[in-house]
Design a protein around this motif. Structure first.
Motif, PDB file in Angstrom:
ATOM      1  N   UNK A  98       0.828  -1.206   0.000  1.00  0.00           N
ATOM      2  CA  UNK A  98       0.000   0.000   0.000  1.00  0.00           C
ATOM      3  C   UNK A  98       0.866   1.262   0.000  1.00  0.00           C
ATOM      4  N   UNK A  99       0.805   2.075  -1.077  1.00  0.00           N
ATOM      5  CA  UNK A  99       1.628   3.284  -1.156  1.00  0.00           C
ATOM      6  C   UNK A  99       0.998   4.500  -0.484  1.00  0.00           C
ATOM      7  N   UNK A 100      -0.280   4.375  -0.098  1.00  0.00           N
ATOM      8  CA  UNK A 100      -1.002   5.474   0.558  1.00  0.00           C
ATOM      9  C   UNK A 100      -1.141   6.709  -0.331  1.00  0.00           C
ATOM     10  N   UNK A 101      -1.176   6.496  -1.637  1.00  0.00           N
ATOM     11  CA  UNK A 101      -1.411   7.618  -2.543  1.00  0.00           C
ATOM     12  C   UNK A 101      -2.836   8.145  -2.407  1.00  0.00           C
ATOM     13  N   UNK A 102      -3.745   7.248  -2.071  1.00  0.00           N
ATOM     14  CA  UNK A 102      -5.138   7.634  -1.830  1.00  0.00           C
ATOM     15  C   UNK A 102      -5.390   7.510  -0.338  1.00  0.00           C
ATOM     16  N   UNK A 103      -5.545   8.664   0.318  1.00  0.00           N
ATOM     17  CA  UNK A 103      -5.737   8.678   1.766  1.00  0.00           C
ATOM     18  C   UNK A 103      -6.910   9.557   2.155  1.00  0.00           C
ATOM     19  N   UNK A 104      -6.839  10.112   3.343  1.00  0.00           N
ATOM     20  CA  UNK A 104      -7.956  10.892   3.875  1.00  0.00           C
ATOM     21  C   UNK A 104      -8.295  12.096   3.009  1.00  0.00           C
ATOM     22  N   UNK A 105      -7.284  12.865   2.617  1.00  0.00           N
ATOM     23  CA  UNK A 105      -7.544  14.069   1.817  1.00  0.00           C
ATOM     24  C   UNK A 105      -8.205  13.719   0.488  1.00  0.00           C
ATOM     25  N   UNK A 106      -7.717  12.657  -0.143  1.00  0.00           N
ATOM     26  CA  UNK A 106      -8.276  12.243  -1.432  1.00  0.00           C
ATOM     27  C   UNK A 106      -9.688  11.681  -1.261  1.00  0.00           C
ATOM     28  N   UNK A 107      -9.890  10.954  -0.171  1.00  0.00           N
ATOM     29  CA  UNK A 107     -11.225  10.406   0.089  1.00  0.00           C
ATOM     30  C   UNK A 107     -12.243  11.517   0.317  1.00  0.00           C
ATOM     31  N   UNK A 108     -11.871  12.511   1.108  1.00  0.00           N
ATOM     32  CA  UNK A 108     -12.786  13.625   1.362  1.00  0.00           C
ATOM     33  C   UNK A 108     -13.075  14.402   0.076  1.00  0.00           C
ATOM     34  N   UNK A 109     -12.082  14.463  -0.792  1.00  0.00           N
ATOM     35  CA  UNK A 109     -12.299  15.119  -2.083  1.00  0.00           C
ATOM     36  C   UNK A 109     -13.304  14.326  -2.912  1.00  0.00           C
TER      37      UNK A 109
END
Length: 206
Positions: free
Chosen positions: A148-159
């Motif tokens: 898991x590279x964590x490219x998609x995280x909280x900020x991206x999810x909220x977006x």
């Protein structure tokens, strides 16, 4: 009170036809009854939260599904697949749950915030390691589905939630983290910028 057998039989003989006539009268009334179905009359409002969705870091759900990257040739909005955003927006989801599921039990939300190039890579113990990663992800052994590279995280999810009109539903990790870490996550997402350390970091992350 005593009644003779002959009197009993006589009373029963008279009661039988009377009961039959009464039952026929009731049946006749039932046959004349009707039920009206008003198909155009609203009976209530369905809670929008019933029409919700679920995002988990398994297989190709996130990487190559939701997240294609900002430099991808695939049309995207800040790295999020545009066709998916358009389709979800039409569905008008009530909430979107993230990051799992099973994956939530190992997820540390702090790994998925801040500059992407500085985010840590973790082993995804719930990964489908047989999934074939697209060409752009081959720099990672077995692809992001395993590591898991964590490219998609909280900020991206909220977006994603803002783009689709959904409310975010955060699934807490109470297996490998504690309540305090979840409270910090809520702090990061909800506190006004400048009031707390985590909200200031959110503001700095854009």
């Amino acid at each position: 009170m005593k009644i003779r057998r002959r009197e009993f039989l006589k009373s029963a003989a008279l009661a039988g036809p009377a009961a039959l006539i009464a039952s026929r009268a009731v049946y006749s009334q039932a046959a004349d009854s009707r039920i009206d179905v008003l198909i155009n009359e609203p009976i209530g409002t369905v809670n929008s939260n019933l029409y919700s969705h679920f995002v988990e870091h398994l297989g190709g759900v996130v990487y190559d599904g939701i997240w294609v990257g900002e430099k991808s040739k695939i049309p995207n909005i800040g790295g999020i697949r545009k066709s998916l955003v358009d389709a979800l927006a039409k569905l008008k989801p009530g909430v979107i749950r993230y990051p799992g599921g099973c994956f939530a039990d190992q997820y540390d939300w702090r790994d998925g915030v801040g500059p992407r190039e500085k985010r840590p890579t973790r082993v995804n113990f719930w990964a489908d390691t047989g999934y074939k990663a697209p060409e752009s992800y081959k720099q990672l052994d077995s692809g992001p589905q395993k590591y898991e590279p964590n490219w998609f995280g909280t900020d991206e999810f909220l977006k994603l939630c803002r783009l689709t009109g959904a409310q975010p539903y955060l699934a807490a990790n109470l297996r490998s983290l504690g309540v305090s870490e979840f409270m910090q996550w809520l702090d990061y997402c909800n506190a006004k910028p400048g009031l707390t350390t985590w909200s200031s970091k959110r503001a700095a992350n854009g």
